[in-house]
Design a protein around this motif. Structure first.
Motif: not given
Length: 58
Positions: A27, A29-34
């Motif tokens: 999946q 990655q979201s911006a928050t995860a990055e």
């Protein structure tokens, strides 16, 4: 009872009962995860610098 063991084991171990393996799809990655990954990287680098300075003083 011994006569049933061999047919039952071959029946339950047959490849017809096995399911095929489906590879997981990665999946995005979201911006928050990055963002949190970047913060963790900076924290690791800062802690390594602090350890290096602490060890160099002794």
């Amino acid at each position: 009872m011994r006569r049933l063991i061999l047919p039952l084991t071959t029946f339950f171990a047959s490849p017809a009962l096995a399911e095929s393996f489906d590879r997981p799809i990665p999946q995005a990655q979201s911006a928050t995860a990055e963002f949190w990954y970047a913060m963790a990287c900076f924290a690791l680098i800062a802690s390594m610098i602090a350890v290096q300075r602490l060890v160099a003083r002794r």
